[in-house]
Design an enzyme around this catalytic site. Structure first.
Site, PDB file in Angstrom:
ATOM      1  N   ASN A  83       0.840  -1.199   0.000  1.00 54.84           N
ATOM      2  CA  ASN A  83       0.000   0.000   0.000  1.00 54.84           C
ATOM      3  C   ASN A  83       0.882   1.259   0.000  1.00 54.84           C
ATOM      4  OD1 ASN A  83      -2.386   1.610   0.250  1.00 54.84           O
ATOM      5  ND2 ASN A  83      -3.359  -0.081   1.354  1.00 54.84           N
ATOM      6  N   ASP A  91      19.973  -0.157   1.920  1.00 59.29           N
ATOM      7  CA  ASP A  91      21.413  -0.023   1.729  1.00 59.29           C
ATOM      8  C   ASP A  91      22.095  -1.392   1.774  1.00 59.29           C
ATOM      9  OD1 ASP A  91      22.268   3.223   2.336  1.00 59.29           O
ATOM     10  OD2 ASP A  91      20.264   2.540   2.827  1.00 59.29           O
ATOM     11  N   HIS A 113      23.175   3.747  12.312  1.00 61.65           N
ATOM     12  CA  HIS A 113      24.354   4.575  12.544  1.00 61.65           C
ATOM     13  C   HIS A 113      24.934   4.256  13.915  1.00 61.65           C
ATOM     14  CE1 HIS A 113      23.379   6.997   9.008  1.00 61.65           C
ATOM     15  NE2 HIS A 113      22.126   6.907   9.412  1.00 61.65           N
ATOM     16  N   ALA A 158      -0.226  -3.308  13.439  1.00 67.19           N
ATOM     17  CA  ALA A 158      -0.016  -1.897  13.107  1.00 67.19           C
ATOM     18  C   ALA A 158       0.760  -1.190  14.215  1.00 67.19           C
ATOM     19  CB  ALA A 158      -1.363  -1.214  12.892  1.00 67.19           C
ATOM     20  N   THR A 163      12.311  -5.070  16.430  1.00 70.51           N
ATOM     21  CA  THR A 163      13.724  -4.911  16.749  1.00 70.51           C
ATOM     22  C   THR A 163      14.482  -6.229  16.741  1.00 70.51           C
ATOM     23  OG1 THR A 163      13.291  -5.140  19.111  1.00 70.51           O
ATOM     24  CG2 THR A 163      13.216  -2.902  18.197  1.00 70.51           C
ATOM     25  N   LYS A 164      13.763  -7.369  16.742  1.00 72.58           N
ATOM     26  CA  LYS A 164      14.417  -8.684  16.776  1.00 72.58           C
ATOM     27  C   LYS A 164      13.597  -9.665  15.946  1.00 72.58           C
ATOM     28  CE  LYS A 164      12.143 -10.023  21.091  1.00 72.58           C
ATOM     29  NZ  LYS A 164      12.340 -10.447  22.484  1.00 72.58           N
TER      30      LYS A 164
END
Length: 200
Positions: A83, A91, A113, A158, A163-164
């Site tokens: 959507n 990257d 970073h 949603a 993170t893992k």
């Protein structure tokens, strides 16, 4: 090692090089044409997507606008629907399996970073691939962070920040995203909360 190889090495590197900027500008030109094609120009849009992505299976549809850093580092299976406002920070490689769905405003990011401020000031970054299995549904405004693997058939709710790794065949949501339950018999009987399955 070329700058492009450094970018995909998963190590810290410095991104703003003429080699990388030249490749990226070419990709941005293709993405611009895709996002500005007329709605009925289906063949043109499909051809542009095949130019843009590293791999693209059959019967895929990406609503505009589509956003990506590179495009060529994203590998898409067949029958994938995205959507509005899918953002691919590719990257490094993003692998998307067959039959996946992405709700509006999903972000998939391979780039990060260093925490060390002096490195960030110099433009340092690292890039770790993301893998999304087959038949995965990602809910609106979800964010998938570098290095994450999501297993087959899983639903990411949603607003989640993933993170893992998330295993196959589960419903997971939250910030940080966590497994809430397995997909099972209940889901054959109910399609949304307490609404019983009824197909019209």
């Amino acid at each position: 090692m070329t700058d492009y190889e450094k970018m995909k090495s998963e190590k810290v590197f410095f991104a703003d090089t003429p080699e990388l900027l030249a490749i990226q500008e070419k990709q941005f030109e293709i993405l611009y044409d895709y996002n500005h094609a007329r709605p009925g120009e289906h063949e043109k849009k499909n051809a542009l997507l095949h130019q843009f992505f590293g791999d693209l299976g059959e019967d895929c549809y990406f609503e505009v606008p589509l956003h990506a850093n590179w495009g060529l580092n994203t590998h898409v299976g067949k029958n994938v629907y995205a959507n509005f406002n899918l953002t691919l920070v590719d990257d490094n490689d993003i692998y998307i399996g067959d039959n996946c769905m992405f709700a509006p405003n999903v972000v998939i990011a391979t780039a990060g970073h260093p925490i060390e401020p002096s490195l960030r000031l110099d433009g340092a970054q690292y890039n770790i691939p993301v893998h999304i299995g087959n038949n995965v549904w990602i809910g609106a405004n979800a964010v998938i962070l570098p290095g994450v693997h999501i297993g087959d058939n899983t639903v990411i709710g949603a607003g989640s920040v993933v993170t893992k790794d998330i295993p196959a065949n589960v419903v997971a949501y939250g910030n940080p995203c966590r497994v809430v339950r397995e997909i099972g018999e209940h889901d054959k009987a109910y399609y949304f909360k307490d609404r019983k399955m009824e197909i019209v």
